[in-house]
Design a protein around this motif. Structure first.
Motif, PDB file in Angstrom:
ATOM      1  N   LYS A   1      34.199  32.786  30.560  1.00 30.31           N
ATOM      2  CA  LYS A   1      34.077  33.303  31.918  1.00 30.31           C
ATOM      3  C   LYS A   1      35.372  33.963  32.379  1.00 30.31           C
TER       4      LYS A   1
ATOM      5  N   GLN B   1      35.726  37.857  33.372  1.00 29.99           N
ATOM      6  CA  GLN B   1      36.263  38.243  34.675  1.00 29.99           C
ATOM      7  C   GLN B   1      37.434  39.204  34.495  1.00 29.99           C
TER       8      GLN B   1
ATOM      9  N   GLN C   1      36.244  42.618  33.512  1.00 25.96           N
ATOM     10  CA  GLN C   1      35.701  43.338  34.659  1.00 25.96           C
ATOM     11  C   GLN C   1      36.811  43.892  35.539  1.00 25.96           C
ATOM     12  N   ARG C   2      37.860  43.093  35.745  1.00 21.60           N
ATOM     13  CA  ARG C   2      38.999  43.569  36.534  1.00 21.60           C
ATOM     14  C   ARG C   2      39.667  44.770  35.850  1.00 21.60           C
TER      15      ARG C   2
ATOM     16  N   GLN D   1      29.531  36.079  38.019  1.00 18.81           N
ATOM     17  CA  GLN D   1      30.852  36.160  38.634  1.00 18.81           C
ATOM     18  C   GLN D   1      30.659  36.510  40.107  1.00 18.81           C
TER      19      GLN D   1
ATOM     20  N   HIS E   1      31.754  41.968  41.493  1.00 14.13           N
ATOM     21  CA  HIS E   1      31.855  42.441  40.110  1.00 14.13           C
ATOM     22  C   HIS E   1      30.505  42.515  39.406  1.00 14.13           C
TER      23      HIS E   1
END
Length: 367
Positions: free
Chosen positions: A268, A272, A275-276, A350, A354
């Motif tokens: 996870k 995350q 995605q950032r 998330q 996102h």
């Protein structure tokens, strides 16, 4: 119990008179008992009468200020509107007795700071902490751990109050003191670096942020080495700043390994972070990080059925699709063809900002 307390108060009044300080103590004790039992309407008249006796006997006295403070805490806990006035009166008496520059004011000022924060009066909290800093410097000197702690707290409050320009020199000074004292790389230093990172980002001075992020992450990795779950949470808080200002390896090289129970959290975190990175238009880095997340999911696929079910549920605890989890847990080999489903669910679980990036994650890792 109520009858016993009332009888004790009556006995003290008969023996010493109704205005004796011992009666005031007994009245306040009874008020606190009411408050502890969530009966504020019963507590308030006993607080009031106790205060009247003390003020009549003592005038402006620290014991009166302390009584007001205890009453104020109780009133605030019960959401009573008079709490603010009680706090104010307590502080005024304390300052009139001790003087506005007395170091003995420090505990009360800290208490008042916390009260302002609880009531979202950040500007007043800043004002209190400025006075706390002055007093701490007078007690411990400008080069001390206590002064560093106060500079950090004041800097964070200024940042919270939308004053990053005022926060920056305080946080830099705290960092300089920490360095000069050769203090260890502990959690306080990590908190100081994180506050300075947020400040520099707010005033758009990004040049120093990358090295500070790297230093902060290394400290967290050392401090939380025995608590990998907490470490992953701490890392998750840095992904946005890291995606904008740092290097991928600053995070990935420090990821904790361990039992299978940590793999879903690692997956996870990596998703995350990916995605950032996509948000920051760092597609190549996002692909690298998403690939690491895929490797974590594959490790989960290799677990026995029961452990696999637990790990997959950890990946997306808010999902209602238990059938998908059950199918992949019951299958001897879920296989890479199930990866898109897993990645989609995890990416969409998330935070909402996102979810639109779930398709991008799938594109990066299409079988």
């Amino acid at each position: 119990m109520i009858d016993q307390k009332r009888a004790e108060i009556a006995r003290l009044e008969a023996q010493f008179g109704p205005q004796d300080l011992r009666v005031a103590d007994a009245l306040e004790e009874f008020a606190l008992w009411y408050a502890a039992n969530r009966i504020y309407s019963g507590a308030e008249p006993y607080f009031r009468r106790s205060l009247q006796i003390r003020e009549g006997k003592l005038g402006a006295d620290i014991r009166v200020a302390d009584g007001l403070l205890r009453w104020a805490k109780c009133a605030e806990h019960k959401g009573r509107p008079e709490a603010g006035e009680l706090f104010r009166r307590s502080q005024e008496i304390r300052e009139s007795v001790l003087g506005v520059a007395s170091v003995d004011l420090l505990p009360a000022l800290e208490e008042l700071t916390d009260r302002h924060l609880r009531t979202f009066r950040i500007k007043d909290a800043v004002s209190c902490q400025k006075r706390c800093l002055e007093l701490v410097e007078r007690i411990h000197g400008p080069l001390s751990g206590e002064t560093t702690a106060k500079l950090l707290r004041l800097g964070k409050l200024l940042l919270r109050n939308g004053q990053p320009t005022e926060a920056e020199p305080l946080l830099r000074r705290a960092l300089a003191i920490h360095t000069e004292m050769k203090a260890p790389g502990d959690a306080r230093l990590a908190a100081l670096l994180d506050a300075l990172i947020r400040t520099l980002a707010a005033i758009k001075q990004a040049g120093e942020i990358g090295p500070m992020l790297q230093r902060s992450l290394k400290i967290k990795a050392a401090v939380l080495a025995s608590e990998p779950a907490k470490l992953l949470e701490a890392f998750a808080e840095t992904t946005q700043a890291l995606a904008r200002y740092g290097r991928v390896e600053d995070l990935t090289s420090l990821l904790p390994d361990g039992p299978a129970t940590i793999w879903p959290r690692r997956a996870k975190l990596l998703l995350q972070f990916a995605q950032r990175l996509l948000e920051a238009e760092r597609r190549t880095d996002a692909s690298e990080v998403a690939g690491l997340a895929v490797a974590e999911v594959k490790r989960i696929f290799q677990l026995p059925a029961d452990a696999r079910f637990t790990a997959l549920r950890e990946l997306w605890p808010d999902s209602m699709d238990d059938d998908l989890v059950t199918q992949m847990s019951d299958s001897p080999d879920p296989g890479d063809d199930r990866l898109p489903e897993v990645l989609a669910w995890v990416a969409m679980s998330q935070d909402g900002a996102h979810r639109d990036y779930a398709p991008n994650i799938l594109d990066l890792n299409a079988p």
